[in-house]
Design a protein around this motif. Structure first.
Motif, PDB file in Angstrom:
ATOM      1  N   GLN A  43      43.996  46.849  -3.012  1.00 11.98           N
ATOM      2  CA  GLN A  43      43.254  45.603  -3.768  1.00 11.98           C
ATOM      3  C   GLN A  43      42.234  46.384  -4.231  1.00 11.98           C
ATOM      4  O   GLN A  43      40.877  46.415  -3.948  1.00 11.98           O
ATOM      5  CB  GLN A  43      43.437  45.518  -2.160  1.00 11.98           C
ATOM      6  CG  GLN A  43      44.105  44.908  -1.751  1.00 11.98           C
ATOM      7  CD  GLN A  43      43.823  43.692  -0.570  1.00 11.98           C
ATOM      8  OE1 GLN A  43      42.541  44.276   0.277  1.00 11.98           O
ATOM      9  NE2 GLN A  43      45.084  44.408   1.002  1.00 11.98           N
ATOM     10  N   LEU A  44      42.493  46.878  -5.872  1.00 10.25           N
ATOM     11  CA  LEU A  44      40.491  47.433  -6.412  1.00 10.25           C
ATOM     12  C   LEU A  44      40.035  45.872  -6.401  1.00 10.25           C
ATOM     13  O   LEU A  44      40.902  44.826  -6.855  1.00 10.25           O
ATOM     14  CB  LEU A  44      41.530  48.270  -7.090  1.00 10.25           C
ATOM     15  CG  LEU A  44      40.325  49.061  -8.520  1.00 10.25           C
ATOM     16  CD1 LEU A  44      39.780  50.203  -7.580  1.00 10.25           C
ATOM     17  CD2 LEU A  44      41.027  48.992  -9.515  1.00 10.25           C
ATOM     18  N   PRO A  45      39.200  45.932  -5.753  1.00 10.14           N
ATOM     19  CA  PRO A  45      38.450  45.116  -6.536  1.00 10.14           C
ATOM     20  C   PRO A  45      38.274  44.517  -8.162  1.00 10.14           C
ATOM     21  O   PRO A  45      37.171  45.152  -8.787  1.00 10.14           O
ATOM     22  CB  PRO A  45      36.189  44.860  -5.944  1.00 10.14           C
ATOM     23  CG  PRO A  45      37.008  46.597  -5.310  1.00 10.14           C
ATOM     24  CD  PRO A  45      38.148  46.668  -6.405  1.00 10.14           C
ATOM     25  N   LYS A  46      37.890  43.346  -8.525  1.00  9.22           N
ATOM     26  CA  LYS A  46      37.962  43.492  -9.578  1.00  9.22           C
ATOM     27  C   LYS A  46      36.532  43.525  -9.942  1.00  9.22           C
ATOM     28  O   LYS A  46      35.374  43.934  -9.838  1.00  9.22           O
ATOM     29  CB  LYS A  46      37.629  41.134 -10.073  1.00  9.22           C
ATOM     30  CG  LYS A  46      38.169  40.653 -11.285  1.00  9.22           C
ATOM     31  CD  LYS A  46      37.749  39.038 -11.256  1.00  9.22           C
ATOM     32  CE  LYS A  46      38.260  38.327 -12.058  1.00  9.22           C
ATOM     33  NZ  LYS A  46      38.673  38.823 -13.769  1.00  9.22           N
ATOM     34  N   GLY A  47      36.897  44.703 -11.238  1.00 13.58           N
ATOM     35  CA  GLY A  47      35.780  44.942 -11.854  1.00 13.58           C
ATOM     36  C   GLY A  47      35.328  46.092 -11.440  1.00 13.58           C
ATOM     37  O   GLY A  47      34.267  46.957 -12.702  1.00 13.58           O
ATOM     38  N   ALA A  48      35.785  47.293 -10.863  1.00 13.95           N
ATOM     39  CA  ALA A  48      35.610  48.265 -10.362  1.00 13.95           C
ATOM     40  C   ALA A  48      36.019  49.043 -10.894  1.00 13.95           C
ATOM     41  O   ALA A  48      37.305  48.859 -12.015  1.00 13.95           O
ATOM     42  CB  ALA A  48      36.421  48.380  -8.856  1.00 13.95           C
ATOM     43  N   GLU A  49      35.817  50.308 -11.593  1.00 13.74           N
ATOM     44  CA  GLU A  49      35.520  51.617 -12.543  1.00 13.74           C
ATOM     45  C   GLU A  49      36.760  51.922 -11.970  1.00 13.74           C
ATOM     46  O   GLU A  49      37.813  52.119 -11.130  1.00 13.74           O
ATOM     47  CB  GLU A  49      34.991  52.462 -11.915  1.00 13.74           C
ATOM     48  CG  GLU A  49      35.467  53.631 -13.041  1.00 13.74           C
ATOM     49  CD  GLU A  49      34.789  55.220 -12.422  1.00 13.74           C
ATOM     50  OE1 GLU A  49      33.745  55.377 -13.925  1.00 13.74           O
ATOM     51  OE2 GLU A  49      35.121  55.873 -12.213  1.00 13.74           O
TER      52      GLU A  49
END
Lengths: 597, 363
Positions: B82-88
């Motif tokens: 669940q990598l947040p949106k805009g995360a690296e």
């Protein structure tokens, strides 16, 4: 009774076969079973066997054809000539062993002179005659010429092969006079050695000159300011292990224990007498061993000061010549300033501390004892260069001189004389007792023979030179103290005393050596050598420029962290001098440059 | 749930570089399939408990994988963690293995940062390093990124290569700047045990660069890159403001991280552990604990890792006297409030300084 006793010592130059002959005598007389695998039974310390010389004296009682023969071994190294003297004081005769392939050497001369001074009967024995190079006629000639001893009755022997050993035993009985003495007179027993036993206390080795010594007897040492009275708890002889007997009588050699806890209460050279019936005069003793060479011994990494003290105390129990006192050095912390008979003695003690006691030590460069006359007239005896007063307070300095006897084949005379000159030696005499041998006598400063003089003699004579020395006295010399400074902070442990003319060269060599020994640090390190405030040599160690881990990510952390610890492990062994980290090895630099010089 | 930096190790390379001591094996189709299965299994397992704050694919060479496979791995990792949106979301790439198609795919699935292993723009030095690509190939790749408007990328460079001159190094730095990367890593060549260079050095095939030149190269990088507006934010890393590598920051700040894939290391305080290598990884063997980071080790790491870092460390409650004052006096360390950090001169002797502080506090 006395008629059936013979007390004799073995004297020889190092490696001339003294211990082997002692072994054969013990075998032939049944003291030890023949073919005992342990070579040289008398040398019971591992170090002795390694260095091939006897350090401690071991008296052994031998029963042979109804006679009691007391054999007292002597050390063969120059440092221990004093111990030779004390064992000879307990004897009436001496076997002079000379290697028939080598001839008379410096210690042969030195020991023979001691024996003659004690009026001992000397039996010359030519050993190693089994070897093809043996030349008994030449060697006999040397003994006559150099020692003035009649060789018409000299015994030819090969201790290794067992040849001539019986003749030696016969000669001991026939030619060595029995001891004199009066068993009924008041007790007079000369202490010639001792060792410490944890249960019995000091085991005192004695030669009885008069009277008797029994269990239960109350005794004291003669000539002490305060009488300490001890009760004898055991009397015995060495066969070669300790064996308790009823009593020792005038003329005999043996040991006693009397619950003495402190070795200084019964010193070598003392005369023991009965407390209730003291003798009038002590046995003429011998001057106590005086330390001639000094150095600091400091605990190194993983060793603590108390352990070092304990070990030194234990060693001193068996070694009257070892002295030590606490000292503290800004560079090395708390340690001990120790005195030794000579450099060899010093080395033996250091090795025993490391091996027998498992200690790690740092030893400072050895020094002699100087006499420093101050401008206000006072005279100080200083055996530690760090303790020298500043130059402006010094009127003059005297240093100890020795007379050295060097015996060398005449082919090598040039190189040897050159060496002695370099070491500030002054020729006293040069004799040619035989066509091919020369005896050189030099007066020279003790400090000049301390380091590698012996090695140099050997290398400049292809191993043929032998040498001995004897203390002569003090003489004034133009000496200076050189201090070593690291970033301006004096390193006491590296100070040295040198003749002014030699100080500059030595200072330069030392700062260069230190530059190699001291690792680069975060700061520049300036190494200076100075006489007073005058800098006579300097070097600098550039600061460490780059020491950086390039990559350090998640997978690297544990490994690289441990790696850094491992890489820097050695830093724990560094001593801080001011802000400069100095490896312990650097304190040995002074010794190393001497070797190179 | 606290989010964590997630690293995925792709242990395949076309060939092993002469200096590399990271875990990698030669790329073979046959191994890739079972690797992929095991990797997905691990992603699915771990993502039940943990969520990602950044995602970083390193290696090895992630881009050596066939595009569909790489795409699938990234998508599964993104979704499961669940990598947040805009995360690296960063991927390491070798110039030889990045083509237009692969690049387009990466962009399409949300990769927003690339790290390109350029190492040098000098073919001779590249050969020495055992790189598979030429300088021209690297130039082509970088131009391709620009053409696609892919702006957030790092260029990896290596200096202190035997035979490299200070001028070579300057030229490489300047050429790197021409591509306007957001980030440049400059690593001093380290000859690691077991590598090809290690063996060659032992055989006397080359000798190391002298320390002074090496130090000058380090300083030169600092001057050229900071003048160009980059911040020297870690000993070997430079970034335009706001473009520090978020994933790596976690390491230097002592934060937890999750390593996935063969030989990957995780730090879930207080334990740091490592996955088995490929064969055992495929067999689903358990990881090995490297160490339990107790308070003492934690403090050591805080000092050691923190000193690598522009932020430095807070010395509140630490007694570093008089060592610290001496270092400040010597211009190795600077102090601001209760924080200290290394100066440029200090960075060059980082190991010694870190050790001295360790000694002062914990050893």
């Amino acid at each position: 009774m006395l008629e059936r006793i013979r007390n004799f010592a073995l004297i020889a130059h190092i490696d001339h076969g003294k211990s082997t002959l002692a072994d054969r005598i013990l075998e032939l007389t049944g003291v030890i079973p023949p073919g005992t695998k342990v070579e040289q039974v008398l040398d019971d310390m591992e170090l002795e066997r390694e260095h091939g010389v006897t350090i401690k004296l071991t008296p052994v009682r031998i029963n042979y054809k109804g006679y009691i023969l007391n054999l007292i071994d002597t050390p063969g190294h120059v440092d221990f000539s004093y111990e030779v003297s004390r064992s000879l004081a307990a004897c009436e005769g001496a076997l002079l062993i000379v290697d028939a392939t080598q001839g008379v050497e410096a210690q042969t001369v030195a020991h023979t002179n001691v024996a003659l001074n004690h009026n001992l009967e000397i039996i010359p024995i030519l050993n190693k005659i089994d070897l093809p190079q043996a030349d008994p006629e030449r060697v006999k000639n040397e003994i006559e010429e150099m020692l003035a001893i009649d060789t018409s009755d000299a015994i030819l022997c090969s201790a290794k092969e067992g040849w001539g050993v019986e003749e030696v035993l016969e000669a001991i009985i026939e030619r060595i006079p029995p001891p004199k003495g009066e068993p009924e007179a008041p007790l007079r027993a000369l202490i010639f050695d001792s060792h410490f036993d944890p249960y019995l206390g000091v085991i005192v080795y004695v030669r009885l000159f008069d009277g008797r010594l029994r269990k239960g007897m109350k005794i004291k040492m003669m000539g002490r300011e305060e009488d300490e009275i001890f009760e004898v708890t055991q009397v015995g002889v060495f066969v070669p292990k300790m064996k308790e007997i009823e009593e020792l009588q005038a003329g005999e050699v043996g040991y006693f224990a009397a619950g003495i806890r402190n070795v200084r209460s019964a010193q070598t050279g003392d005369t023991v007498t009965e407390a209730e019936r003291p003798a009038k005069e002590p046995v003429p003793g011998f001057r106590p061993a005086k330390p001639m060479v000094f150095c600091g011994l400091y605990p190194a990494e993983g060793t603590n000061y108390e352990d070092l003290r304990e070990a030194l105390e234990k060693l001193r129990l068996n070694d009257a010549a070892l002295t030590f006192q606490e000292e503290s050095s800004p560079a090395l912390g708390i340690g001990f300033h120790c005195g030794f008979l000579g450099l060899f003695h010093m080395q033996i003690i250091q090795e025993r501390l490391e091996r027998e006691f498992n200690l790690h030590i740092v030893a400072t460069a050895p020094s002699v004892k100087y006499r420093v006359k101050l401008t206000q007239g006072e005279v100080l005896e200083i055996d530690n260069p760090a303790k020298f007063p500043p130059p402006q307070m010094i009127e003059s300095i005297e240093e100890p001189f020795v007379e050295t006897t060097i015996i060398v084949p005449s082919d090598f005379i040039g190189g040897i004389m050159e060496l002695c000159k370099e070491r500030r030696g002054e020729l006293i005499s040069m004799d040619f007792p035989t066509a091919k041998r020369v005896i050189l006598r030099y007066e020279m400063p003790l400090s000049e023979i301390m380091y590698d003089f012996f090695d140099q003699l050997k290398s400049r004579s292809k191993g043929f030179a032998s040498f001995d020395y004897d203390f002569k006295g003090y003489k004034p010399e133009d000496l200076v103290k050189v201090d070593i400074l690291l970033n301006g902070v004096a390193v006491d442990a590296l100070s040295f005393i040198a003749h002014r003319e030699k100080a500059y060269r030595k200072a330069r060599l030392l700062v260069d050596k230190l530059k190699e020994e001291i690792p680069r640090q975060l700061f520049e390190v300036r190494i200076q050598a100075a006489i007073g405030s005058k800098v006579i040599a300097s070097q600098s160690i550039k600061p460490l420029r780059k020491d950086v881990l390039a990559k350090c990510y998640g997978g690297d952390v544990t490994r690289k962290k441990k790696l850094l610890e491992k890489q820097k492990e050695g830093k724990k062994r560094l001593k801080m001098v001011g802000k400069v980290e100095v490896p312990q090895e650097a304190f040995l630099s002074l010794l190393r440059i001497e070797k190179k010089d | 749930m606290e989010r964590i930096a997630v690293y995925i190790h792709i242990p395949f390379c076309l060939s092993k570089c002469a200096y590399c001591d990271f875990y990698s094996v030669k790329f073979e189709e046959s191994k890739v399939r079972s690797f992929y299965k095991a990797l997905i299994r691990e992603i699915e397992n771990l993502s039940k408990k943990l969520k990602a704050k950044t995602l970083y694919l390193g290696g090895g060479t992630p881009t050596v994988l066939p595009t569909p496979l790489l795409k699938d791995i990234i998508i599964k990792a993104k979704e499961n963690f669940q990598l947040p949106k805009g995360a690296e979301l960063c991927v390491e790439a070798n110039p030889e293995t990045l083509d237009e198609e692969k690049l387009e795919t990466l962009v399409e699935i949300g990769v927003n940062r690339l790290s390109i292993g350029v190492q040098s723009f000098n073919d001779e030095l590249l050969r020495f390093l055992g790189r598979v690509h030429t300088a021209d190939r690297a130039r082509m790749t970088l131009r391709m990124l620009k053409k696609h408007g892919f702006n957030d990328f790092n260029i990896d460079l290596i200096f202190a290569i035997p035979g490299q001159s200070l001028n070579d190094w300057r030229d490489t730095l300047k050429e790197a700047l021409d591509y306007q990367p957001t980030h440049i890593s400059c690593y001093s060549l380290t000859i690691e045990p077991g590598t090809m260079l290690w063996k060659d050095l032992a055989k006397g095939k080359f000798s190391l660069m002298d320390e002074e030149t090496e130090a000058q190269m380090f300083e030169e990088a600092h001057h050229i890159l900071t003048t160009a507006g980059y911040i020297h934010y870690e000993i070997s890393n430079y970034a335009l403001p706001g473009y520090e590598c978020g994933h790596n920051l976690c390491y230097w700040r002592g934060e937890p991280y999750l390593g996935i894939g063969p030989a990957a290391v995780s730090y879930i305080p207080p334990v740091r552990y490592q996955n088995p290598r490929l064969t055992n990884y495929i067999r689903n063997k358990t990881p090995k604990i490297l160490e339990t980071v107790d308070e003492k080790e934690k403090l050591k790491e805080r000092i050691w890792l923190g000193l690598r870092f522009k932020e430095g460390i807070s010395i509140e409650g630490l007694d570093l006297s008089p060592t610290l004052e001496e270092f400040i006096e010597a211009g190795l360390v600077e102090k601001e409030g209760d924080r200290i950090r290394l100066t440029l001169k200090g960075m060059l002797v980082f190991n010694t300084i870190a050790y001295e502080f360790w000694k002062k506090i914990v050893l």
